[in-house]
Design a protein around this motif. Structure first.
Motif, mmCIF file in Angstrom:
data_model
loop_
_atom_site.group_PDB
_atom_site.id
_atom_site.type_symbol
_atom_site.label_atom_id
_atom_site.label_comp_id
_atom_site.label_asym_id
_atom_site.label_seq_id
_atom_site.Cartn_x
_atom_site.Cartn_y
_atom_site.Cartn_z
ATOM 1 N N LYS A 100 -6.180 13.955 -1.011
ATOM 2 C CA LYS A 100 -6.997 13.455 -2.118
ATOM 3 C C LYS A 100 -6.114 13.168 -3.325
ATOM 4 O O LYS A 100 -5.298 14.009 -3.725
ATOM 5 N N ALA A 101 -6.238 11.977 -3.891
ATOM 6 C CA ALA A 101 -5.535 11.626 -5.126
ATOM 7 C C ALA A 101 -6.555 11.542 -6.262
ATOM 8 O O ALA A 101 -7.736 11.275 -6.034
ATOM 9 N N TYR A 102 -6.071 11.741 -7.494
ATOM 10 C CA TYR A 102 -6.988 11.776 -8.644
ATOM 11 C C TYR A 102 -6.539 10.775 -9.703
ATOM 12 O O TYR A 102 -5.341 10.584 -9.941
ATOM 13 N N LEU A 103 -7.515 10.152 -10.347
ATOM 14 C CA LEU A 103 -7.225 9.189 -11.401
ATOM 15 C C LEU A 103 -6.618 9.872 -12.611
ATOM 16 O O LEU A 103 -7.062 10.949 -13.019
ATOM 17 N N ARG A 104 -5.617 9.222 -13.204
ATOM 18 C CA ARG A 104 -4.975 9.749 -14.415
ATOM 19 C C ARG A 104 -5.574 9.136 -15.674
ATOM 20 O O ARG A 104 -5.258 9.556 -16.770
ATOM 21 N N PHE A 105 -6.397 8.099 -15.496
ATOM 22 C CA PHE A 105 -6.942 7.375 -16.642
ATOM 23 C C PHE A 105 -8.466 7.367 -16.567
ATOM 24 O O PHE A 105 -9.045 7.592 -15.501
ATOM 25 N N TYR A 232 -2.058 -0.542 2.171
ATOM 26 C CA TYR A 232 -3.435 -0.197 1.805
ATOM 27 C C TYR A 232 -4.372 -0.722 2.870
ATOM 28 O O TYR A 232 -4.272 -1.887 3.290
ATOM 29 N N SER A 233 -5.280 0.130 3.328
ATOM 30 C CA SER A 233 -6.319 -0.319 4.258
ATOM 31 C C SER A 233 -7.462 0.680 4.264
ATOM 32 O O SER A 233 -7.245 1.900 4.300
ATOM 33 N N ASP A 234 -8.687 0.163 4.203
ATOM 34 C CA ASP A 234 -9.892 0.972 4.422
ATOM 35 C C ASP A 234 -9.973 2.166 3.478
ATOM 36 O O ASP A 234 -10.357 3.261 3.875
ATOM 37 N N GLY A 235 -9.591 1.954 2.212
ATOM 38 C CA GLY A 235 -9.708 3.017 1.229
ATOM 39 C C GLY A 235 -8.559 4.011 1.233
ATOM 40 O O GLY A 235 -8.597 4.989 0.487
ATOM 41 N N ILE A 236 -7.533 3.785 2.063
ATOM 42 C CA ILE A 236 -6.413 4.722 2.166
ATOM 43 C C ILE A 236 -5.122 4.022 1.758
ATOM 44 O O ILE A 236 -4.882 2.870 2.131
ATOM 45 N N TYR A 237 -4.297 4.738 0.988
ATOM 46 C CA TYR A 237 -3.016 4.241 0.514
ATOM 47 C C TYR A 237 -1.909 5.020 1.241
ATOM 48 O O TYR A 237 -1.852 6.251 1.149
ATOM 49 N N ARG A 257 10.052 10.457 4.692
ATOM 50 C CA ARG A 257 8.744 11.101 4.816
ATOM 51 C C ARG A 257 7.655 10.082 4.546
ATOM 52 O O ARG A 257 7.906 8.992 4.009
ATOM 53 N N SER A 258 6.440 10.451 4.921
ATOM 54 C CA SER A 258 5.287 9.574 4.691
ATOM 55 C C SER A 258 4.094 10.418 4.270
ATOM 56 O O SER A 258 3.966 11.580 4.664
ATOM 57 N N CYS A 259 3.226 9.828 3.462
ATOM 58 C CA CYS A 259 1.998 10.483 3.020
ATOM 59 C C CYS A 259 0.898 9.429 2.923
ATOM 60 O O CYS A 259 1.179 8.228 2.819
ATOM 61 N N ALA A 260 -0.333 9.887 2.956
ATOM 62 C CA ALA A 260 -1.474 8.993 2.790
ATOM 63 C C ALA A 260 -2.454 9.638 1.815
ATOM 64 O O ALA A 260 -2.608 10.864 1.794
ATOM 65 N N TYR A 261 -3.120 8.788 1.013
ATOM 66 C CA TYR A 261 -4.006 9.285 -0.035
ATOM 67 C C TYR A 261 -5.308 8.480 -0.053
ATOM 68 O O TYR A 261 -5.318 7.284 0.218
ATOM 69 N N ARG A 262 -6.370 9.175 -0.388
ATOM 70 C CA ARG A 262 -7.654 8.538 -0.667
ATOM 71 C C ARG A 262 -8.076 8.968 -2.063
ATOM 72 O O ARG A 262 -7.970 10.158 -2.402
ATOM 73 N N ILE A 263 -8.540 8.012 -2.871
ATOM 74 C CA ILE A 263 -8.937 8.345 -4.240
ATOM 75 C C ILE A 263 -10.392 8.798 -4.269
ATOM 76 O O ILE A 263 -10.723 9.884 -4.744
ATOM 77 N N GLU A 264 -11.263 7.954 -3.759
ATOM 78 C CA GLU A 264 -12.676 8.311 -3.643
ATOM 79 C C GLU A 264 -13.152 7.869 -2.268
ATOM 80 O O GLU A 264 -12.446 7.204 -1.527
ATOM 81 N N GLY A 265 -14.388 8.188 -1.973
ATOM 82 C CA GLY A 265 -14.898 7.874 -0.645
ATOM 83 C C GLY A 265 -14.610 9.045 0.275
ATOM 84 O O GLY A 265 -14.238 10.131 -0.144
#
Length: 436
Positions: A100-105, A232-237, A257-265
């Motif tokens: 899960k990622a979070y908005l900074r703004f 970016y695809s289907d809401g995932i970065y 390394r690799s990581c994946a993030y979703r902001i919302e959804g």
């Protein structure tokens, strides 16, 4: 109406190879140098910028692929063709855990945090920058500066490098034009990002290597340069950090390394089970076979691309490096659920979204995912297999999935039914990606 840009590119390269006897030069000299003027002058509509752009190996024209050739720019308007590798495989996205990622703004009206506004690579980058995902990916505090400091076209200094078994170094001349999707700087490093909204099997290393070398050649820049491939695809970065073990070697690239993030959804496991419980079960359709496509993530990516334009089946198998039969498998998933239909275009069999598919893809991300989950649980065999996966965190044997298929009247040849059972079991990774 679908038209094949790849096919038009192939025809132009066929003419160029024949007109300039490119293979004869390569066989005698080891390489061939071609200019923009030669390409642009071939016929109306030929553009060197587009002809020489191969983002993944699936886009290579056959005259390159059949002879294991690559093409790289060495100065403005000059390219070298030779038998060297220019692509690097991309690790499977299905195996990357989503955080899960979070908005900074504060919320802005032109950016939707669920990803529905990330309709282009640039928009996806802007949205990612508004969150803490880049900070977390680089392991720095969210209060530290991490700012977009450059992007777009830039001129490179002169540099040389080796690639593959090609013995001579390639010399890139000063002022070679480069394109950088995004460059960020922190207090300790410089990040270069190459962004895509397709999920390829591999990518052209040049898109990271040339900017990496160009920045490292500048004496005033002393911070380390970190190359990052961004999807970016289907809401995932998705973020992939790479390194060049030998900076003078183009093909010394390796994944750090690799990581994946979703902001919302995303959906909770409880919500997915509730949707399954309230979804009526439908009969198996006669219009399409039981699915055999291993990556539901890639199916969703195809659905996203179809919101922009119809696609030829032939181009789908090239973009994703599918075998022709696999392209049918992925199209058939959409047909099976009534979201995709095929038609005959002037260039071959094409696929497009149905009215239902287009309506579904226009939903906000949360609604889209709930609608897709309802689709998944509307078919009895797939429903039972995925329910078992949810209750047992995917630990369902192939044979048990086959028995669930047979229970609902799906009986195929033993090898075929096993492959199809494995495909549905693999779809659980998409559900896991939702559960953040």
């Amino acid at each position: 109406m679908a038209t094949s840009r790849l096919r038009q590119k192939d025809l132009i390269w066929n003419e160029l190879f024949e007109q300039y006897r490119i293979m004869e030069h390569i066989e005698t000299q080891g390489f061939f140098t071609i200019t923009s003027d030669q390409i642009n002058g071939l016929r109306p509509g030929a553009q060197a910028r587009l002809q020489c752009k191969f983002d993944s190996s699936g886009e290579l024209s056959p005259c390159f692929a059949d002879h294991k050739l690559g093409i790289l720019p060495i100065s403005n308007g000059v390219y070298i063709i030779a038998p060297f590798p220019i692509f690097h495989p991309l690790d499977p996205i299905e195996n990357i855990a989503v955080e899960k990622a979070y908005l900074r703004f504060p919320a802005f009206q032109t950016i939707q945090a669920d990803g529905t506004s990330s309709t282009s690579e640039a928009n996806a980058l802007h949205t990612a920058h508004m969150t803490d995902m880049l900070h977390r990916f680089r392991g720095i505090d969210s209060s530290e500066p991490l700012e977009l400091t450059f992007s777009g076209r830039m001129r490179s200094p002169e540099f040389s490098f080796y690639v593959g078994s090609y013995l001579e170094p390639l010399h890139v001349e000063r002022s070679q034009q480069l394109e950088i999707d995004a460059g960020f700087e922190t207090m300790r490093e410089i990040l270069i990002l190459e962004a895509k909204n397709k999920i390829p099997q591999d990518f052209c290393v040049r898109q990271l290597y040339y900017p990496y070398r160009a920045l490292n050649q500048r004496p005033q820049l002393t911070k380390p340069v970190i190359p990052i491939y961004f999807l970016y695809s289907d809401g995932i970065y998705y973020l992939f950090e790479y390194q060049f073990a030998e900076p003078l070697r183009y093909d010394s690239i390796s994944l750090v390394r690799s990581c994946a993030y979703r902001i919302e959804g995303g959906l909770t496991k409880e919500r997915i089970l509730a949707i399954a419980a309230e979804t009526p079960v439908e009969a198996e359709p006669d219009s399409a076979p039981f699915p055999q496509a291993n990556s539901f993530e890639r199916f969703m990516n195809i659905m996203e691309l179809l919101t922009e334009e119809d696609l030829l089946k032939a181009d789908i198998h090239r973009i994703y490096r599918f075998a022709p039969r696999q392209s049918d498998y992925y199209a058939n998933v959409g047909i099976y659920y009534g979201l995709i239909e095929t038609y005959r275009s002037a260039d071959g069999i094409a696929v497009r979204l149905t009215a239902e598919g287009r309506e579904l893809m226009q939903l906000p991300m949360q609604g889209r995912h709930e609608a897709i989950v309802r689709k998944l649980f509307s078919k009895p065999a797939i429903r039972d297999i995925l329910l078992q996966c949810l209750h047992r965190d995917g630990q369902v044997p192939d044979e048990e999935a086959v028995q669930l298929m047979r229970r609902h009247g799906i009986e195929l040849q033993p090898s075929t039914e096993r492959r199809r059972a494995q495909s549905i079991l693999a779809w659980y990774s998409w559900l896991k990606h939702l559960m953040v």
